[in-house]
Design a protein around this motif. Structure first.
Motif, mmCIF file in Angstrom:
data_model
loop_
_atom_site.group_PDB
_atom_site.id
_atom_site.type_symbol
_atom_site.label_atom_id
_atom_site.label_comp_id
_atom_site.label_asym_id
_atom_site.label_seq_id
_atom_site.Cartn_x
_atom_site.Cartn_y
_atom_site.Cartn_z
ATOM 1 N N LYS A 338 0.823 -1.209 0.000
ATOM 2 C CA LYS A 338 0.000 0.000 0.000
ATOM 3 C C LYS A 338 0.859 1.261 0.000
ATOM 4 N N THR A 339 2.096 1.136 -0.467
ATOM 5 C CA THR A 339 3.035 2.251 -0.464
ATOM 6 C C THR A 339 3.171 2.878 -1.845
ATOM 7 N N TYR A 340 2.950 4.198 -1.910
ATOM 8 C CA TYR A 340 3.359 4.999 -3.065
ATOM 9 C C TYR A 340 4.636 5.720 -2.655
ATOM 10 N N TRP A 341 5.598 5.859 -3.568
ATOM 11 C CA TRP A 341 6.929 6.279 -3.144
ATOM 12 C C TRP A 341 7.594 7.221 -4.136
ATOM 13 N N THR A 342 8.509 7.995 -3.587
ATOM 14 C CA THR A 342 9.452 8.759 -4.385
ATOM 15 C C THR A 342 10.825 8.581 -3.772
ATOM 16 N N THR A 343 11.873 8.958 -4.503
ATOM 17 C CA THR A 343 13.232 8.753 -4.024
ATOM 18 C C THR A 343 13.966 10.076 -3.854
ATOM 19 N N GLY A 344 14.973 10.040 -2.976
ATOM 20 C CA GLY A 344 15.887 11.147 -2.833
ATOM 21 C C GLY A 344 17.249 10.763 -3.388
ATOM 22 N N PRO A 345 18.067 11.745 -3.723
ATOM 23 C CA PRO A 345 19.420 11.437 -4.199
ATOM 24 C C PRO A 345 20.286 10.878 -3.086
ATOM 25 N N ASN A 346 21.314 10.168 -3.471
ATOM 26 C CA ASN A 346 22.336 9.653 -2.557
ATOM 27 C C ASN A 346 21.868 8.411 -1.814
ATOM 28 N N HIS A 347 21.006 8.557 -0.798
ATOM 29 C CA HIS A 347 20.631 7.403 0.018
ATOM 30 C C HIS A 347 19.745 6.419 -0.739
ATOM 31 N N ASP A 348 18.842 6.926 -1.585
ATOM 32 C CA ASP A 348 17.951 6.043 -2.336
ATOM 33 C C ASP A 348 18.524 5.647 -3.694
ATOM 34 N N VAL A 349 19.099 6.619 -4.356
ATOM 35 C CA VAL A 349 19.573 6.355 -5.708
ATOM 36 C C VAL A 349 20.807 7.199 -6.015
ATOM 37 N N GLU A 350 21.831 6.551 -6.510
ATOM 38 C CA GLU A 350 23.040 7.201 -6.995
ATOM 39 C C GLU A 350 23.618 6.293 -8.077
ATOM 40 N N PRO A 351 23.415 6.653 -9.340
ATOM 41 C CA PRO A 351 23.842 5.769 -10.435
ATOM 42 C C PRO A 351 25.292 5.335 -10.292
ATOM 43 N N GLY A 352 25.496 4.040 -10.494
ATOM 44 C CA GLY A 352 26.828 3.472 -10.390
ATOM 45 C C GLY A 352 27.226 3.080 -8.992
ATOM 46 N N LYS A 353 26.413 3.449 -7.997
ATOM 47 C CA LYS A 353 26.739 3.113 -6.610
ATOM 48 C C LYS A 353 25.608 2.337 -5.950
ATOM 49 N N ASN A 354 24.442 2.946 -5.833
ATOM 50 C CA ASN A 354 23.262 2.243 -5.301
ATOM 51 C C ASN A 354 22.034 2.692 -6.084
ATOM 52 N N ASP A 355 21.296 1.739 -6.568
ATOM 53 C CA ASP A 355 20.151 2.048 -7.425
ATOM 54 C C ASP A 355 19.135 0.910 -7.340
ATOM 55 N N ASP A 356 18.808 0.499 -6.102
ATOM 56 C CA ASP A 356 17.966 -0.673 -5.921
ATOM 57 C C ASP A 356 16.592 -0.379 -5.339
ATOM 58 N N VAL A 357 16.304 0.846 -4.901
ATOM 59 C CA VAL A 357 15.012 1.127 -4.297
ATOM 60 C C VAL A 357 13.880 0.826 -5.275
ATOM 61 N N ASP A 358 14.045 1.234 -6.552
ATOM 62 C CA ASP A 358 12.987 0.957 -7.515
ATOM 63 C C ASP A 358 12.845 -0.539 -7.761
ATOM 64 N N ARG A 359 13.940 -1.283 -7.712
ATOM 65 C CA ARG A 359 13.867 -2.737 -7.854
ATOM 66 C C ARG A 359 13.182 -3.371 -6.637
ATOM 67 N N TYR A 360 13.486 -2.851 -5.459
ATOM 68 C CA TYR A 360 12.827 -3.348 -4.246
ATOM 69 C C TYR A 360 11.320 -3.118 -4.336
ATOM 70 N N MET A 361 10.900 -1.936 -4.770
ATOM 71 C CA MET A 361 9.474 -1.618 -4.851
ATOM 72 C C MET A 361 8.767 -2.431 -5.941
ATOM 73 N N ASP A 362 9.544 -2.950 -6.893
ATOM 74 C CA ASP A 362 8.972 -3.779 -7.961
ATOM 75 C C ASP A 362 9.021 -5.265 -7.616
#
Length: 558
Positions: A338-362
């Motif tokens: 039941k979660t709708y979400w958005t991301t912030g830079p660095n902790h949620d998404v940083e290309p080439g370093k961490n980019d898994d929040v969208d995969r987790y939500m999927d």
């Protein structure tokens, strides 16, 4: 607007019944209880009869003898109200036509809560009388199923407070235990019919079929289901102690009014919780700030008082990798669907370093369950792209501010795309809200100032008269006035709620913009909002730990 009838007053000192441990009594020794209450013609007026409330859906006619029916009631076995005296199951009995609670001069009395009629919205009526020492208070009330008092409210729709020729109504609301009330001269030693009608339009109280209390303020609405309790409370004073008695002929519960919008209809409000900046590295403690927030929100999702959770970014510190998100999932996983979400830079998404929040939500890492975002859209939602969805008469756009940091060209292109999306929704008659992580309207902290890169988006939001902005990032709480794109408070402005109190360490403010109306940096919690079909909305900050600051209010239709 609050409208109170008959000697209406505001009180700050009405003592409310604190949550009590309960024990179910043994089944009655002789039972002839009806499965469905059979109403009898009252000797005085009745709201249910006069207003054609129909057949009761639940209740108790007390047409048996012995202890209260254990399938219908939980009887208190605990210390008394406010720690005074004792609540004992031995002090309540059913005599074939009435339930009787007796209170001794020493303060041994009773109370009980209904297992039936636990619902959000509905109508209740009780036929009752009481007498005895003024230290005894007879109370018929609605108590929140959550037990979260005072935040989830309380409706005392028939209460004596020291005299038996006066009846009072106390409506408790909000975490600060605010109250509206009314009083009416009445010989309470005689039987009268006390009723309450709870609907999305407010709370209305009746005595013998005559309305005497009404509160229509949407900001005062209880957030979740409630149930009936009956209590004879002992409040000792300096006078000589004496005995007391409460007698109840019947309790009846009725369905909500037929004009109450059914769940999921276009007239129904969209009720959600929101917070960001949530879980410290490796944290899986249910008693942590994050754990307490998760438990409160998940309980609301389960009992129906919340439709969804809006996650405002920075879910798991320090990185949003699949392995790190395992900690977040331990506490917040039950809210994911039941979660709708958005991301912030660095902790949620940083290309080439961490980019898994969208995969987790999927459902591609940690758990296979998909978020509400991914389920509703029917596709994978990239963390750096915008999306939108409708809830009732509201259109909600999710704008990922992280894109400005990593792909400013794409972020600029999104501006026209989101503008077209908002214009189409507004043409269709929708009210508008936007979720984004990095706030534009905010006080400074030692770590962040306003996210000025997002100004092109702010101009679009203002042009389309977005009403609500929700953001995170700052590690504190702020609410602005309705504001335009030039930092001016205006009647038709965008009101921003910056809620980054999910569980991470809090930050103090280092500036004080004039457009910020309420802020604090010592309390963890989350925001609960109810977006109404007419464009109005209510809000309440629900604290879970720390300084326990609160904020609540309402905005009229635009």
């Amino acid at each position: 607007m609050v409208a109170l009838g008959v000697a209406a007053i505001f009180l700050a000192g009405c003592s409310a019944p604190s949550p009590q441990p309960e024990v179910t009594t043994a089944a009655p020794t002789a039972t002839s209880a009806s499965a469905t209450p059979t109403p009898t013609t009252p000797t005085t007026g009745s709201a249910a009869t006069d207003q054609n409330w129909g057949t009761p859906t639940a209740g108790d006619e007390f047409d048996y003898t012995g202890a209260p029916d254990a399938s219908k009631w939980s009887v208190y076995n605990s210390v008394g109200h406010a720690g005074k005296g004792i609540r004992s199951p031995q002090q309540v009995t059913v005599n074939g036509s009435e339930m009787v609670i007796t209170g001794t001069p020493e303060g041994t009395t009773a109370g009980m809560s209904a297992k039936f009629g636990r619902q959000r919205y509905g109508r209740w009526e009780v036929r009752a009388a009481g007498s005895g020492d003024n230290e005894y208070h007879m109370v018929s009330l609605l108590w929140p199923d959550s037990g979260n008092w005072p935040c989830d409210g309380e409706v005392n729709y028939a209460e004596t407070t020291g005299v038996w020729n006066l009846i009072k109504f106390f409506y408790h609301y909000g975490c600060s235990n605010s109250q509206t009330s009314a009083a009416k001269d009445l010989d309470v030693s005689q039987f009268h019919n006390y009723a309450v009608n709870w609907s999305p339009n407010g709370i209305v109280g009746y005595v013998d079929g005559v309305k005497w209390f009404e509160d229509n303020d949407p900001a005062h609405q209880p957030p979740g289901p409630m149930h009936q309790t009956l209590q004879l409370d002992w409040l000792p004073d300096d006078t000589a102690n004496g005995a007391g008695e409460m007698r109840v002929d019947w309790v009846r519960v009725y369905a909500a009014a037929s004009d109450t919008p059914p769940p999921g209809s276009s007239g129904e409000s969209f009720d959600f919780a929101a917070t960001g900046d949530i879980n410290p590295a490796g944290n899986t403690s249910a008693t942590s700030h994050s754990g307490k927030n998760a438990a409160s929100i998940i309980a609301g999702l389960n009992d129906g008082s919340l439709d969804n959770f809006l996650a405002l970014g920075d879910f798991q510190y320090d990185e949003g990798t699949c392995s790190a998100l395992g900690s977040y999932n331990r506490l917040w996983g039950p809210a994911k669907a039941k979660t709708y979400w958005t991301t912030g830079p660095n902790h949620d998404v940083e290309p080439g370093k961490n980019d898994d929040v969208d995969r987790y939500m999927d459902g591609q890492c940690v758990s296979t369950e998909k978020s509400a975002t991914n389920s509703d859209l029917g596709r994978f939602q990239d963390a750096l792209d915008w999306y939108s969805f409708d809830k009732g008469n509201w259109h909600i756009l999710v704008a990922p501010t992280a894109t400005w940091r990593y792909d400013a060209t794409r972020a600029q292109a999104m501006t026209s795309e989101m503008d077209a999306n908002l214009k189409a929704a507004k043409t269709a008659g929708k009210h508008l809200a936007v979720i984004y992580h990095d706030p534009y309207f905010t006080s400074n902290t030692s770590s962040h100032t306003r996210f000025s890169q997002a100004k092109p988006w702010i101009d679009v939001f203002w042009e389309n008269r977005v009403r609500v902005l929700l953001s995170g990032s700052q590690h504190n709480y702020e609410r602005t006035c309705p504001i335009n794109n030039a930092d001016q408070c205006v009647a038709d402005g965008m009101q921003q709620f910056q809620v980054s109190t999910g569980g991470i360490g809090l930050r103090e403010f280092t500036s004080n913009p004039s457009y910020v109306q309420r802020k604090f940096s010592d309390t963890w919690g989350h925001l609960r909002m109810s977006l109404k079909a007419d464009g109005s909305y209510t809000w309440e900050f629900r604290p879970v730990s720390g300084g326990m600051q609160t904020d609540s209010g309402a905005r009229s239709p635009g």
